[in-house]
Write a protein that holds these residues in place. Structure first.
Motif, PDB file in Angstrom:
ATOM      1  N   ASP A 280       0.596  -1.290   0.112  1.00 39.54           N
ATOM      2  CA  ASP A 280       0.303  -0.069  -0.134  1.00 39.54           C
ATOM      3  C   ASP A 280       0.993   1.125  -0.225  1.00 39.54           C
ATOM      4  O   ASP A 280       1.121   1.547   1.118  1.00 39.54           O
ATOM      5  CB  ASP A 280      -0.973   0.312   0.971  1.00 39.54           C
ATOM      6  CG  ASP A 280      -2.355   1.129   1.214  1.00 39.54           C
ATOM      7  OD1 ASP A 280      -2.177   2.031   0.321  1.00 39.54           O
ATOM      8  OD2 ASP A 280      -2.742   0.447   1.864  1.00 39.54           O
ATOM      9  N   LEU A 281       1.022   1.600  -1.357  1.00 36.23           N
ATOM     10  CA  LEU A 281       1.929   3.144  -0.946  1.00 36.23           C
ATOM     11  C   LEU A 281       1.267   4.292  -1.996  1.00 36.23           C
ATOM     12  O   LEU A 281       0.555   4.232  -2.948  1.00 36.23           O
ATOM     13  CB  LEU A 281       2.624   2.648  -2.424  1.00 36.23           C
ATOM     14  CG  LEU A 281       4.437   3.959  -2.578  1.00 36.23           C
ATOM     15  CD1 LEU A 281       4.746   3.988  -1.320  1.00 36.23           C
ATOM     16  CD2 LEU A 281       5.126   3.316  -3.885  1.00 36.23           C
ATOM     17  N   ASN A 282       1.158   5.250  -0.872  1.00 37.15           N
ATOM     18  CA  ASN A 282       0.686   6.863  -1.430  1.00 37.15           C
ATOM     19  C   ASN A 282       1.685   7.797  -1.144  1.00 37.15           C
ATOM     20  O   ASN A 282       1.930   8.155  -0.268  1.00 37.15           O
ATOM     21  CB  ASN A 282      -0.879   6.797  -0.216  1.00 37.15           C
ATOM     22  CG  ASN A 282      -1.471   7.839  -0.072  1.00 37.15           C
ATOM     23  OD1 ASN A 282      -0.856   8.829  -1.361  1.00 37.15           O
ATOM     24  ND2 ASN A 282      -3.108   7.498  -0.260  1.00 37.15           N
ATOM     25  N   LEU A 283       2.376   7.898  -2.145  1.00 36.13           N
ATOM     26  CA  LEU A 283       2.629   8.901  -2.638  1.00 36.13           C
ATOM     27  C   LEU A 283       2.426  10.071  -3.376  1.00 36.13           C
ATOM     28  O   LEU A 283       2.587  11.610  -3.352  1.00 36.13           O
ATOM     29  CB  LEU A 283       4.191   8.630  -3.069  1.00 36.13           C
ATOM     30  CG  LEU A 283       4.749   7.845  -3.135  1.00 36.13           C
ATOM     31  CD1 LEU A 283       5.890   7.113  -3.813  1.00 36.13           C
ATOM     32  CD2 LEU A 283       4.524   7.319  -2.158  1.00 36.13           C
ATOM     33  N   SER A 284       0.978  10.424  -3.131  1.00 30.25           N
ATOM     34  CA  SER A 284       0.369  11.402  -3.672  1.00 30.25           C
ATOM     35  C   SER A 284      -0.015  13.238  -3.164  1.00 30.25           C
ATOM     36  O   SER A 284       0.337  12.848  -2.104  1.00 30.25           O
ATOM     37  CB  SER A 284      -1.042  11.248  -3.854  1.00 30.25           C
ATOM     38  OG  SER A 284      -2.479  11.069  -2.695  1.00 30.25           O
ATOM     39  N   ARG A 285       0.077  13.914  -3.873  1.00 30.48           N
ATOM     40  CA  ARG A 285       0.049  15.266  -2.979  1.00 30.48           C
ATOM     41  C   ARG A 285       0.984  15.614  -2.796  1.00 30.48           C
ATOM     42  O   ARG A 285       1.228  16.422  -1.744  1.00 30.48           O
ATOM     43  CB  ARG A 285      -1.422  15.478  -2.616  1.00 30.48           C
ATOM     44  CG  ARG A 285      -2.527  15.350  -3.366  1.00 30.48           C
ATOM     45  CD  ARG A 285      -3.846  15.777  -2.698  1.00 30.48           C
ATOM     46  NE  ARG A 285      -4.568  15.347  -2.857  1.00 30.48           N
ATOM     47  CZ  ARG A 285      -6.100  15.424  -3.421  1.00 30.48           C
ATOM     48  NH1 ARG A 285      -5.465  17.112  -3.847  1.00 30.48           N
ATOM     49  NH2 ARG A 285      -7.451  15.087  -4.338  1.00 30.48           N
ATOM     50  N   ASN A 286       1.984  15.609  -3.411  1.00 28.42           N
ATOM     51  CA  ASN A 286       3.792  15.921  -2.871  1.00 28.42           C
ATOM     52  C   ASN A 286       4.167  16.568  -4.538  1.00 28.42           C
ATOM     53  O   ASN A 286       3.391  17.718  -5.220  1.00 28.42           O
ATOM     54  CB  ASN A 286       4.681  14.792  -2.960  1.00 28.42           C
ATOM     55  CG  ASN A 286       4.079  14.187  -1.082  1.00 28.42           C
ATOM     56  OD1 ASN A 286       4.399  15.011  -0.482  1.00 28.42           O
ATOM     57  ND2 ASN A 286       3.514  13.087  -1.228  1.00 28.42           N
TER      58      ASN A 286
END
Length: 368
Positions: A280-286
């Motif tokens: 589960d990898l969340n790198l959003s909104r960067n």
């Protein structure tokens, strides 16, 4: 039997019962400390403190447990959202106001303190709580506690759980926290904690969950985190963290959940993250940039992969099709271009996974 003998036997019996009772009761000092804790809290709804009566606080005082040998108070367990009925007001959540009295620190044999989910308890965490040598669990989640985490929290060398999530705590993460080698669960979510993550956080080798989201943390992600070989869940989302993602994080043995969304993280996506054991990898909104690495393979198994709302460019790598599984994929709101690959996992994804890019085309978007 003469009357004198009977009186003597009766006196001995009374003394024996009295001594036995005193041995089996909690010490008066522990009882006094509990009554001071009770006086600082206001429970007008469930009435759990109605049970805190009598000389023996080890017997039928709700939420209080004692050591069987010493009769000292060992556990305080008061949950506002209890799974078991507290009184006639069962199946309804509790509400309690007041504060946690420093008298709690007089219970020097405490092993666990859980005063959670009361929504109205305010005040600060008593600084003297750092002086409880046997404390293993400190759970104060779901209140309105303010102030800071006690700066000398690192003195609690037996602590395994520190949970102060969903409060109004400010200040920095104390540097001394990295001295708690036994710490397994750290949850400080949804507070107003600021400043950097301690660079020496890698000393917490037993840590399996580090939940730090929803604060005002700044600075960069310490590379030493990757030395926490038991860490399975790392959540740094909704902060003000900047800098790049350490490549070594993708090499962690048991890390399965990595949430870095809603920060100010820049640089490129490390290749190691896409071929790691993270599911589960969340790198959003960067502010991530560059191409999505063409590094997917048989080890790539994602229940969710969210790279949306960044500055990623170039094509969608063809190696995505070689991933063993991708359940949810979101690449929207970037600057990607080119044809969307054919086959799994793209055949089950909707247009929302790809919209608001520069020039992506192909199913489920318009034809190229």
């Amino acid at each position: 039997m003469g009357g004198g003998c009977f009186i003597q036997l009766t006196t001995v019996a009374v003394l024996f019962l009295s001594l036995t009772s005193s041995v089996l009761s909690c010490p008066p000092s522990d009882r006094a400390a509990l009554l001071a804790i009770k006086a600082a809290l206001n429970d007008s709804y469930l009435g759990i403190f109605n049970t805190w009566t009598g000389a023996d606080c080890c017997h039928n005082w709700y939420g209080v447990s004692c050591d069987q040998e010493t009769r000292r108070v060992a556990d305080i367990n008061l949950r506002g959202e209890s799974e078991k009925p507290i009184s006639n007001n069962a199946h309804r959540t509790g509400y309690m106001t007041g504060y946690i009295s420093p008298a709690i620190c007089k219970l020097t044999r405490l092993s666990s303190v859980t005063i959670s989910d009361w929504k109205g308890i305010s005040g600060e965490i008593p600084r003297c709580i750092s002086d409880l040598p046997f404390l293993r669990i400190l759970d104060l989640v779901g209140n309105k506690i303010s102030g800071t985490i006690p700066p000398e929290i690192g003195k609690l060398h037996r602590l395994t759980v520190l949970n102060v999530a969903d409060n109004l705590i400010s200040g920095k993460i104390p540097l001394s926290i990295t001295n708690i080698k036994s710490l397994m669960h750290l949850d400080i979510r949804n507070n107003f904690i600021s400043g950097p993550i301690p660079r020496s956080i890698g000393r917490l080798r037993m840590l399996s969950r580090a939940l730090l989201s929803g604060n005002r943390l700044s600075g960069t992600i310490p590379a030493s985190i990757s030395r926490i070989y038991r860490l399975a869940d790392l959540d740094l989302s909704r902060n003000q963290i900047s800098g790049s993602i350490p490549k070594s994080i993708g090499k962690m043995a048991v890390l399965t959940t990595l949430s870095l969304d809603l920060n100010k993280i820049s640089g490129q996506i490390p290749i190691t993250l896409l071929s790691s054991g993270i599911s589960d990898l969340n790198l959003s909104r960067n502010a991530l940039e560059g191409n999505i690495p063409n590094a997917f393979g048989a080890r790539s198994y994602f229940t969710a992969l969210d790279l949306s709302y960044n500055n990623l460019k170039g094509p969608i790598p063809k190696s995505v099709s070689s991933a063993s599984y991708i359940g949810h994929l979101d690449l929207s709101h970037n600057h990607l271009c080119g044809q969307i690959p054919i086959g799994s996992p793209f055949d089950h994804l909707e247009a929302s996974s790809f919209v608001y890019n520069d020039c992506l085309c192909g199913k489920p978007l318009k034809t190229c």
